[in-house]
Write a protein that holds these residues in place. Structure first.
Motif, PDB file in Angstrom:
ATOM      1  N   LEU A 320      32.655  58.171  48.663  1.00 21.53           N
ATOM      2  CA  LEU A 320      33.142  58.807  49.882  1.00 21.53           C
ATOM      3  C   LEU A 320      33.690  60.197  49.637  1.00 21.53           C
ATOM      4  CD1 LEU A 320      34.986  55.809  51.600  1.00 21.53           C
ATOM      5  CD2 LEU A 320      32.624  56.549  51.882  1.00 21.53           C
ATOM      6  N   SER A 321      33.835  60.580  48.377  1.00 23.80           N
ATOM      7  CA  SER A 321      34.408  61.894  48.075  1.00 23.80           C
ATOM      8  C   SER A 321      33.451  62.805  47.331  1.00 23.80           C
ATOM      9  CB  SER A 321      35.689  61.718  47.239  1.00 23.80           C
ATOM     10  OG  SER A 321      35.414  61.028  46.039  1.00 23.80           O
ATOM     11  N   ALA A 322      32.215  62.338  47.104  1.00 23.55           N
ATOM     12  CA  ALA A 322      31.231  63.166  46.402  1.00 23.55           C
ATOM     13  C   ALA A 322      30.546  64.115  47.372  1.00 23.55           C
ATOM     14  CB  ALA A 322      30.197  62.275  45.730  1.00 23.55           C
ATOM     15  N   PRO A 323      30.088  65.282  46.898  1.00 22.16           N
ATOM     16  CA  PRO A 323      29.368  66.216  47.776  1.00 22.16           C
ATOM     17  C   PRO A 323      28.102  65.576  48.337  1.00 22.16           C
ATOM     18  CG  PRO A 323      30.039  67.295  45.752  1.00 22.16           C
ATOM     19  CD  PRO A 323      30.298  65.834  45.551  1.00 22.16           C
ATOM     20  N   GLY A 324      27.724  65.979  49.531  1.00 26.48           N
ATOM     21  CA  GLY A 324      26.556  65.399  50.189  1.00 26.48           C
ATOM     22  C   GLY A 324      25.275  66.132  49.852  1.00 26.48           C
ATOM     23  N   GLU A 325      24.170  65.440  50.056  1.00 25.01           N
ATOM     24  CA  GLU A 325      22.848  66.017  49.850  1.00 25.01           C
ATOM     25  C   GLU A 325      22.085  65.885  51.154  1.00 25.01           C
ATOM     26  OE1 GLU A 325      18.930  65.142  47.099  1.00 25.01           O
ATOM     27  OE2 GLU A 325      20.919  64.864  46.229  1.00 25.01           O
ATOM     28  N   TYR A 326      21.706  67.006  51.748  1.00 20.96           N
ATOM     29  CA  TYR A 326      21.164  67.005  53.095  1.00 20.96           C
ATOM     30  C   TYR A 326      19.751  67.588  53.119  1.00 20.96           C
ATOM     31  CZ  TYR A 326      26.127  66.367  54.104  1.00 20.96           C
ATOM     32  OH  TYR A 326      27.420  65.913  54.123  1.00 20.96           O
ATOM     33  N   GLU A 327      18.905  66.987  53.941  1.00 21.88           N
ATOM     34  CA  GLU A 327      17.494  67.364  54.004  1.00 21.88           C
ATOM     35  C   GLU A 327      17.134  67.867  55.399  1.00 21.88           C
ATOM     36  OE1 GLU A 327      13.047  65.348  53.398  1.00 21.88           O
ATOM     37  OE2 GLU A 327      14.864  64.163  53.017  1.00 21.88           O
ATOM     38  N   MET A 328      16.400  68.965  55.435  1.00 20.45           N
ATOM     39  CA  MET A 328      15.873  69.487  56.682  1.00 20.45           C
ATOM     40  C   MET A 328      14.478  68.902  56.887  1.00 20.45           C
ATOM     41  SD  MET A 328      14.912  73.418  57.657  1.00 20.45           S
ATOM     42  CE  MET A 328      16.376  74.031  56.844  1.00 20.45           C
ATOM     43  N   VAL A 329      14.243  68.234  58.001  1.00 21.92           N
ATOM     44  CA  VAL A 329      12.983  67.550  58.257  1.00 21.92           C
ATOM     45  C   VAL A 329      12.094  68.424  59.136  1.00 21.92           C
ATOM     46  CG1 VAL A 329      11.900  65.494  59.258  1.00 21.92           C
ATOM     47  CG2 VAL A 329      14.080  65.288  58.022  1.00 21.92           C
TER      48      VAL A 329
END
Length: 924
Positions: A320-329
């Motif tokens: 819950l505290s780790a950086p996120g990884e986000y994808e553009m679809v």
């Protein structure tokens, strides 16, 4: 390749200060900005850069002040709470082993610019960590030699090429200075071309190449904007100098001297302990650190601004505290993969991005999804700025997602998801299985908190500074629609919403599960109500615009008459809407007593103050009458016609489940809870709420529900008997208190009993009762004593409730909803008294709220098979209003009354009063 990180310390200190809540340590020292900056530093240090520097502005004037004395002249002084954090910040930076640079005569920007160019020329990869757009002029792509990349750890954005700069600003990196010169900078007091925003400036530079080209073309640019450009021509060359970051500052050492030093663990331990930086302290002492950012597609993952809140409410799971990884679809294959992931998941979080806050008119711009904390995507659907990459077809995407949304077995999760349900419905997608809402989880866990929005929850529970809308869309006159936000920024912002929603749910769901009473309130009352409220809002109510216009005209005439009467009484003209003029007239000229004062010590002219002196002169009453008329006109009769939705022909209010600590629903746009019902004018407004031809309105209102709840909770034999017999409770109370037979009770005695019945529920004192009834305080005290002697169960209940509240710190409704009382047993006398009044009232008001919510869910289910014949259109206090075919009214009345009466099993019966009419006033 050697890497240099240059941190814009001044920028981050200010941004962290404004992004985070006003945190403090146990000693009361402010820490909010410290947490933001320290977390950003920790994120950079985890990437182990070989060279790093923390650059801040030196005190004193710079060369820009000499060029332009008005430079930054409009900047407000640094807030005291922020100034107090500067020195601790510098101590922490130094103890971390990071070199600190402060060069007199220039700004931190110029020091960073000089080092960045020197390092890139020497073949180093440079990361400038900043939130300042001006640095975009330094971006240099990685072409095998040195590069300059901008990273904003607050928002997670990354700018590493001309293409990235153009996606954000519409121009290349080498055109940024000219763009800024044309736009100007209000923060630095650099005046650009009036009305020239980023789009206009980018358009001119696209057509003419440079600022000099724009200046040369100025005579031919038409319209008002052309006039504005020509007026600004003389100052544009100076603007260009002011916004240009210098890259030739004389420094004592070059980039190679900025090696990261060994940290001073003892000093850090003392500082982290003092400022309650618990996560940083655990990492320092060998605890589990948050995972480092992972790479995707050959580029570093975008960071996120996680900050550890002091004395966290719970120990965070690392996930819950780790950086996120986000994808553009953007590709069909990506969409197919995400649809498969959503289909395989037990639950998923979702969010919509639109072009309007009005859910009834908002158009879908994009959607984000998350299946596990830290992993999310954004599917852009309708971004429309120049040069935007191709996006998937909106109709095709919704067709692919619709079966998932329609499947009730597949759990959906949102934050204030009612809005998203409206948006999807408008686009042909019905949502079933909406199972969890983090706003409502937060509300049920602690309804006394003033804010349950995602940003506040993230800061409080996750120590996470979310990306703000203004970070990607701007604010004020430069604010753009979300459809015009660059896809890179939109992805970070939107996907973060779905990700943080999932994280908050993962944190709060176990807390609810540990409290069966609260979980029941959440599962059985609040969550089932979400789709019901969405339907009520979508149904809307018809209003008669012509009737409202007639009422407005009448109110205007009477306001004018009140103004004329006020002028006669004052002997001169004055502005009835001016508190300052009223103060002078009432208290200086007429010498009326100033009963109440404003916070600044001036005589108050608010409603309470005028009511207190209305018996001493006619003028205060005339002013009160004028204000009442003006409020009705401005709030309802003038405004409601403007709020008719052109698509539906109806007015659609918005209901807020997390609006009141007791659980009461609130409404806005328009606020239908505040229509006055005690005055003829207020009741007349209800005449404008009408049924369409062939239909009628049905109003069903709980009778004296809070008094019935009082009887249930207190178990007082007298109250229970009165309600069981169906007697007029106020007449029965008067008979008990004044020792009379029911048929002997006078009107004034019943009025006094009614004031006592309701007053005691709201904690009214003898003083308040005396003022309400126009009697002496002694008489009022005698009335209260008589009441308690006849209803001893009520007195015992109140005393018992106060004692339990002091012991537990909270009170509960019949159904287990809690209201925490911060000042019960502590604080000032006024705060303690307020907490004790809330302790008595909250269980009754909260139980009433729970009952009508349960009733709404039951009645909605009953109406489902008859949606074409009847619908629920309003909820106001203890009342539900329906619209139905004339031939269905009797059936609806019987069923709605039955279900409302069955919404709770109390020791006394629930009673529902009902009425039918062509408009709300007739039905009430």
């Amino acid at each position: 390749m050697t890497r240099l990180v240059l941190i814009d310390g001044s920028s981050y200190l200010y941004r962290a200060f404004h992004a985070l809540p006003p945190l403090s340590n146990a000693a009361g020292e402010p820490t909010g900005a410290l947490f933001g900056v320290v977390n950003m530093l920790r994120a950079h240090l985890k990437e182990q850069p070989e060279h790093i520097a923390f650059v801040v502005d030196a005190p004193g004037k710079t060369f820009r002040d000499e060029m332009y004395p008005e430079y930054k002249a409009t900047r407000a002084p640094m807030p005291d709470d922020l100034r107090a954090q500067v020195e601790p910040m510098m101590e922490i930076v130094q103890a971390l082993g990071i070199p600190i640079l402060r060069v007199p005569g220039v700004e931190a920007d110029d020091v960073i610019g000089t080092l960045a160019v020197q390092a890139a020329d020497a073949g180093m990869d440079v990361t400038i960590s900043t939130g300042d757009k001006d640095f975009a002029q330094l971006v240099r792509a990685d072409d095998g030699a040195g590069s300059v990349v901008l990273v904003n750890t607050m928002s997670g954005s990354r700018m590493d090429s001309d293409e990235a700069v153009a996606a954000k600003f519409g121009v290349r990196a080498d055109q940024i200075v000219d763009l800024l010169a044309l736009m100007g900078d209000t923060v630095d007091n650099v005046a650009g071309v009036a009305k020239c925003g980023p789009k206009t400036a980018a358009k001119w530079l696209g057509e003419h190449g440079t600022l000099d080209g724009v200046i040369a073309a100025a005579p031919g640019i038409k319209g008002k904007i052309g006039d504005n450009l020509r007026e600004a021509l003389d100052r544009l060359p100076l603007n260009r100098e002011l916004v240009t970051i210098r890259t030739d500052v004389a420094l004592d050492g070059g980039p190679e001297t900025l090696a990261l030093r060994e940290r001073d663990a003892d000093t850090l331990r003392a500082l982290f302990t003092r400022y309650a930086m618990n996560q940083a302290l655990r990492e320092l002492d060998g605890g589990a650190a948050a995972p480092a950012p992972t790479a995707r597609a050959g580029k570093p993952a975008r960071g996120a601004a996680f900050v550890t809140a002091p004395q966290p409410e719970t120990t965070l799971d690392p996930a819950l505290s780790a950086p996120g990884e986000y994808e553009m679809v953007l590709e069909q294959a990506q969409l197919d993969a995400w649809v498969a992931r959503l289909r395989a998941a037990d639950e998923f979080a979702f969010d919509t991005e639109t072009d309007s806050l009005d859910a009834m008119r908002a158009n879908l711009v994009g959607m984000s999804f998350c299946v596990e904390a830290g992993t999310a995507c954004y599917i852009p659907l309708a971004h429309d700025y120049p040069g935007v990459p191709a996006q998937l077809d909106r109709a095709a995407v919704l067709a692919a997602l619709a079966p998932l949304f329609a499947d009730p077995a597949r759990k959906k999760l949102g934050q204030h998801g009612k809005y998203d349900l409206h948006v999807l419905r408008r686009h042909g997608v019905e949502v079933a299985g909406y199972a969890d809402d983090t706003m409502l989880e937060s509300f049920v866990l602690d309804s006394g908190r003033s804010r349950h929005d995602m940003d506040s929850q993230a800061a409080r529970l996750l120590g996470y500074a979310t990306m703000k809308y203004e970070d990607v869309a701007g604010k004020g006159s430069k604010k753009i629609l979300f459809s015009q936000v660059a896809l890179d920024d939109a992805t970070r912002y939107a996907a973060e919403d779905a990700d943080v929603t999932m994280r908050l749910h993962r944190l709060q769901a176990p807390k609810l599960a540990a409290e069966p009473g609260l979980e029941s309130v959440y599962r059985d009352i609040e969550m089932p109500l979400v789709p019901v409220l969405a339907r009520v809002e979508a149904n809307g109510v018809m209003v008669d615009a012509e009737e409202l216009r007639r009422q407005s005209a009448d109110l205007s005439r009477r306001m004018l008459a009140a103004q004329q009467r006020a002028t006669e009484l004052a002997g001169r003209t004055f502005n009835l809407d001016s508190p300052k003029q009223l103060q002078a007239l009432l208290f200086d000229e007429l010498k009326l007593p100033a009963v109440l004062k404003t916070p600044k010590g001036q005589p108050s002219t608010n409603e309470e103050a005028l009511e207190a002196i209305a018996d001493q002169h006619e003028l205060p009453r005339v002013i009160l009458d004028y204000r009442a008329l003006a409020k009705l006109r401005s709030t309802y009769t003038d405004k409601l016609p403007e709020m008719i939705n052109p698509d539906t022909g109806r007015v659609h209010t918005s209901y807020h489940q997390a609006g009141a600590a007791t659980g009461r629903l609130a409404s806005s746009d328009p606020n239908l809870q505040n229509i006055p019902i005690r005055s003829d004018d207020g009741r007349r407004i209800r005449k404008a709420f009408v049924a369409p031809p062939g239909r009628k309105l049905l109003a069903c209102d709980y009778s004296q529900i809070e008094l019935r709840i009082m009887a249930h909770l207190s178990e007082d034999a007298g109250l229970l008997s009165a309600f069981a017999s169906g007697a007029d409770i106020h007449r029965a109370t008067a008979a008990e208190v004044f020792g009379r037979k029911l048929d002997e009770v006078t009107t004034n005695e019943r009025r006094a009993a009614k004031a006592i019945n309701f007053g005691l529920m709201y904690g009214m004192s003898a003083f308040g009762l005396a003022r309400n009834l126009g009697i002496s305080r002694g008489e009022a005290q005698d009335y209260i004593a008589l009441y308690f002697s006849r209803y001893p169960g009520v007195r015992d209940f109140m005393e018992r409730t106060r004692n339990e509240a002091r012991e537990r710190g909270y009170v509960e409704t019949v159904f287990g909803r809690r209201l925490y009382l911060e000042y019960i047993g502590k604080g000032t006398q006024g705060q303690r008294a307020g907490a004790e009044r809330a302790a008595i009232n909250a269980p009754m008001q909260g139980t009433a709220a729970d009952i009508i919510k349960r009733a709404m869910v039951a009645v909605d289910a009953c109406l489902a098979p008859h949606a074409d014949r009847a619908k629920m259109i309003l909820q106001v206090h203890d009342e539900l209003v329906f619209e139905a075919d004339e031939g269905f009214i009797d059936t609806l009345l019987a069923e709605a009354s039955r279900l409302m009466c069955a919404a709770a099993e109390l020791r006394v019966p629930l009673v529902v009063d009902s009425g039918v009419g062509a408009n709300w006033d007739e039905a009430h």
